[in-house]
Write a protein that holds these residues in place. Structure first.
Motif, PDB file in Angstrom:
ATOM      1  N   LEU A 158      61.467 -62.425  42.345  1.00 58.62           N
ATOM      2  CA  LEU A 158      62.558 -62.233  43.304  1.00 58.62           C
ATOM      3  C   LEU A 158      62.611 -63.374  44.313  1.00 58.62           C
ATOM      4  N   PHE A 159      61.444 -63.773  44.830  1.00 61.97           N
ATOM      5  CA  PHE A 159      61.406 -64.887  45.783  1.00 61.97           C
ATOM      6  C   PHE A 159      61.946 -66.162  45.144  1.00 61.97           C
ATOM      7  N   THR A 160      61.485 -66.452  43.933  1.00 61.24           N
ATOM      8  CA  THR A 160      61.930 -67.662  43.246  1.00 61.24           C
ATOM      9  C   THR A 160      63.414 -67.595  42.926  1.00 61.24           C
ATOM     10  N   GLY A 161      63.877 -66.434  42.475  1.00 60.03           N
ATOM     11  CA  GLY A 161      65.287 -66.292  42.114  1.00 60.03           C
ATOM     12  C   GLY A 161      66.222 -66.483  43.295  1.00 60.03           C
ATOM     13  N   PHE A 162      65.910 -65.831  44.420  1.00 54.43           N
ATOM     14  CA  PHE A 162      66.777 -65.976  45.594  1.00 54.43           C
ATOM     15  C   PHE A 162      66.721 -67.397  46.151  1.00 54.43           C
ATOM     16  N   THR A 163      65.534 -68.014  46.117  1.00 58.17           N
ATOM     17  CA  THR A 163      65.442 -69.407  46.554  1.00 58.17           C
ATOM     18  C   THR A 163      66.321 -70.305  45.700  1.00 58.17           C
ATOM     19  N   ALA A 164      66.294 -70.089  44.389  1.00 55.76           N
ATOM     20  CA  ALA A 164      67.109 -70.893  43.475  1.00 55.76           C
ATOM     21  C   ALA A 164      68.596 -70.689  43.738  1.00 55.76           C
ATOM     22  N   ILE A 165      69.007 -69.450  43.969  1.00 54.35           N
ATOM     23  CA  ILE A 165      70.437 -69.168  44.200  1.00 54.35           C
ATOM     24  C   ILE A 165      70.907 -69.803  45.502  1.00 54.35           C
ATOM     25  N   TYR A 166      70.114 -69.653  46.567  1.00 49.88           N
ATOM     26  CA  TYR A 166      70.510 -70.236  47.855  1.00 49.88           C
ATOM     27  C   TYR A 166      70.615 -71.760  47.771  1.00 49.88           C
ATOM     28  N   LEU A 167      69.632 -72.386  47.118  1.00 46.34           N
ATOM     29  CA  LEU A 167      69.659 -73.845  47.002  1.00 46.34           C
ATOM     30  C   LEU A 167      70.811 -74.306  46.114  1.00 46.34           C
ATOM     31  N   ALA A 168      71.078 -73.577  45.034  1.00 44.18           N
ATOM     32  CA  ALA A 168      72.179 -73.961  44.144  1.00 44.18           C
ATOM     33  C   ALA A 168      73.533 -73.753  44.789  1.00 44.18           C
ATOM     34  N   ALA A 169      73.640 -72.761  45.685  1.00 43.51           N
ATOM     35  CA  ALA A 169      74.934 -72.482  46.319  1.00 43.51           C
ATOM     36  C   ALA A 169      75.312 -73.549  47.334  1.00 43.51           C
ATOM     37  N   GLY A 170      74.342 -74.117  48.036  1.00 38.03           N
ATOM     38  CA  GLY A 170      74.669 -75.124  49.057  1.00 38.03           C
ATOM     39  C   GLY A 170      73.653 -76.224  49.124  1.00 38.03           C
ATOM     40  N   PRO A 171      73.504 -77.033  48.088  1.00 40.76           N
ATOM     41  CA  PRO A 171      72.465 -78.070  48.100  1.00 40.76           C
ATOM     42  C   PRO A 171      72.691 -79.152  49.142  1.00 40.76           C
ATOM     43  N   GLU A 172      73.954 -79.443  49.485  1.00 34.80           N
ATOM     44  CA  GLU A 172      74.233 -80.511  50.437  1.00 34.80           C
ATOM     45  C   GLU A 172      73.688 -80.207  51.820  1.00 34.80           C
ATOM     46  N   VAL A 173      73.649 -78.932  52.187  1.00 42.17           N
ATOM     47  CA  VAL A 173      73.112 -78.555  53.498  1.00 42.17           C
ATOM     48  C   VAL A 173      71.642 -78.960  53.591  1.00 42.17           C
ATOM     49  N   TYR A 174      70.879 -78.646  52.566  1.00 38.67           N
ATOM     50  CA  TYR A 174      69.447 -78.965  52.570  1.00 38.67           C
ATOM     51  C   TYR A 174      69.231 -80.463  52.387  1.00 38.67           C
ATOM     52  N   ARG A 175      70.088 -81.105  51.646  1.00 42.61           N
ATOM     53  CA  ARG A 175      69.959 -82.548  51.446  1.00 42.61           C
ATOM     54  C   ARG A 175      70.188 -83.298  52.764  1.00 42.61           C
ATOM     55  N   ARG A 176      71.253 -82.933  53.455  1.00 40.65           N
ATOM     56  CA  ARG A 176      71.535 -83.581  54.749  1.00 40.65           C
ATOM     57  C   ARG A 176      70.423 -83.307  55.748  1.00 40.65           C
ATOM     58  N   GLY A 177      69.916 -82.073  55.767  1.00 42.47           N
ATOM     59  CA  GLY A 177      68.841 -81.743  56.689  1.00 42.47           C
ATOM     60  C   GLY A 177      67.580 -82.544  56.417  1.00 42.47           C
ATOM     61  N   THR A 178      67.269 -82.749  55.155  1.00 43.45           N
ATOM     62  CA  THR A 178      66.094 -83.536  54.801  1.00 43.45           C
ATOM     63  C   THR A 178      66.265 -84.995  55.213  1.00 43.45           C
ATOM     64  N   LEU A 179      67.444 -85.556  54.964  1.00 48.74           N
ATOM     65  CA  LEU A 179      67.674 -86.955  55.299  1.00 48.74           C
ATOM     66  C   LEU A 179      67.684 -87.188  56.812  1.00 48.74           C
ATOM     67  N   ARG A 180      68.137 -86.208  57.571  1.00 55.32           N
ATOM     68  CA  ARG A 180      68.176 -86.376  59.029  1.00 55.32           C
ATOM     69  C   ARG A 180      66.792 -86.380  59.651  1.00 55.32           C
ATOM     70  N   LEU A 181      65.784 -85.906  58.923  1.00 57.15           N
ATOM     71  CA  LEU A 181      64.418 -85.963  59.433  1.00 57.15           C
ATOM     72  C   LEU A 181      63.834 -87.364  59.366  1.00 57.15           C
ATOM     73  N   LEU A 182      64.480 -88.263  58.617  1.00 56.29           N
ATOM     74  CA  LEU A 182      63.971 -89.614  58.418  1.00 56.29           C
ATOM     75  C   LEU A 182      64.693 -90.610  59.315  1.00 56.29           C
ATOM     76  N   PRO A 183      64.078 -91.763  59.595  1.00 53.32           N
ATOM     77  CA  PRO A 183      64.771 -92.815  60.351  1.00 53.32           C
ATOM     78  C   PRO A 183      66.015 -93.280  59.601  1.00 53.32           C
ATOM     79  N   PRO A 184      67.049 -93.709  60.318  1.00 56.29           N
ATOM     80  CA  PRO A 184      68.297 -94.113  59.658  1.00 56.29           C
ATOM     81  C   PRO A 184      68.108 -95.191  58.597  1.00 56.29           C
ATOM     82  N   ARG A 185      67.189 -96.138  58.821  1.00 55.04           N
ATOM     83  CA  ARG A 185      67.032 -97.226  57.850  1.00 55.04           C
ATOM     84  C   ARG A 185      66.420 -96.743  56.527  1.00 55.04           C
TER      85      ARG A 185
END
Length: 351
Positions: A158-185
């Motif tokens: 259940l944990f894996t399934g819901f994690t997969a669904i949430y990530l598949a539904a809005g991957p750009e949100v997590y992608r942008r959040g990950t990139l914003r943790l890094l320096p712009p360069r």
């Protein structure tokens, strides 16, 4: 007086030990966190692995149906849930029932043999040299109940399934959040790394699905030709457990051998030969061919990763050792090898 053009100053000698110990303590803390939360981190990675595949299938369906991506994702999730439910309701109870019947027959056969031997003096001498296997056979009768105890497995699924669904539904949100943790360069290169990781995971999982399907179909046909009960159930079980390297094929062969023993000893031998042949063909021909096309991962490195991951994290580590290794190679290539080769290229040309 410092010049205006100076940008940074070297670390004072007195602060160097502090920096060293701060980095060392940070690395140690990271190792401890990874070790303590290894199960949750591996399940999260499994969810990411499934999310990349769900997203790929959803985009493909949406393009074919000329519909939004969420429609394709909904259809994909419904299809996966439907297939999983049918397999769980139809396959698992039948295999457990057959295993229970076989366990009862083994216990009866043992007691019958024991009584026959006890009727003669020579037989009693044999029994004195043989341990009481009836206690061990009793475990077979209780095995189906142990197999049916799946509370922890269901929670992880259940944990894996819901994690997969949430990530598949809005991957750009997590992608942008990950990139914003890094320096712009660094964000441009990090975006390339994330894209490469997504492609690698999709290709690897697609190769595994093709391999598992081939194993399941060939196992079903083999069991059908040999007259073993529940050939479709055994084929589905062999295909699903094929996801677990090395261990899965051995586990899937056990119920097939047990059911083959109900038909005859010759059938048991033929079942063993069929499973060995199918899994050798998959392990040495089909899977290497698919994985070579999907990810460039050396076979020896994969085997070493499976041994280390299995020793550290158990069965889940063995299952995810190959995609983790593939991702690590992608990160090394994108972050270290390619930039280094790009820096050396001009000097090589000049020389």
């Amino acid at each position: 007086m410092a010049s205006a053009g100076s940008t940074s100053s070297p670390t004072p000698p007195a602060r160097r030990p502090l920096v060293f110990w701060a980095v060392a303590l940070g690395a140690l803390a990271l190792v401890v966190v990874v070790h303590v939360a290894a199960q949750a981190l591996l399940l999260t990675f499994f969810g990411i692995l499934l999310a990349t595949s769900l997203r790929g299938v959803a985009v493909w369906l949406a393009d074919r149906l000329h519909a939004p991506v969420w429609v394709g994702l909904a259809l994909t999730v419904v299809a996966v849930l439907g297939v999983s439910t049918v397999a769980w309701v139809w396959v698992v109870p039948r295999i457990i029932d057959q295993a229970t019947q076989l366990a009862d027959q083994l216990v009866v056969a043992y007691h019958d043999l024991h009584d026959r031997l006890a009727a003669s003096a020579r037989g009693r001498q044999v029994l004195e040299q043989v341990p009481a296997w009836s206690d061990h056979l009793g475990y077979f009768a209780r095995a189906p109940g142990v197999i049916a105890s799946t509370v922890g497995v269901v929670g992880s699924m259940l944990f894996t399934g819901f994690t997969a669904i949430y990530l598949a539904a809005g991957p750009e949100v997590y992608r942008r959040g990950t990139l914003r943790l890094l320096p712009p360069r660094w964000r441009g290169r990090a975006g390339e790394v994330l894209d490469a990781l997504g492609r690698t995971l999709r290709r690897w999982l697609l190769g595994r699905i093709v391999s598992m399907t081939a194993v399941g179909v060939t196992t079903t046909l083999a069991m059908l030709l040999l007259g073993v009960p529940l050939p479709v159930s055994l084929g589905i079980l062999a295909g699903v457990l094929g996801f677990v390297p090395n261990i899965g094929p051995v586990v899937s062969a056990v119920p097939a051998l047990l059911l083959g023993a109900m038909v005859g000893l010759d059938t048991t031998l033929y079942v063993l030969v069929a499973y060995v042949a199918i899994n050798l063909a998959d392990g040495f021909v089909l899977t290497p061919l698919l994985q070579t096309r999907a990810v460039e991962t050396p076979a020896a490195l994969v085997l070493l990763a499976q041994l280390v991951a299995g020793a550290l994290w158990g069965l889940l580590g063995v299952m995810l050792a190959t995609p983790l290794t593939a991702c690590a190679l992608v990160i090394v290539r994108k972050v270290y090898v390619e930039p280094m080769e790009a820096e050396q290229a001009p000097s090589d040309d000049d020389g």
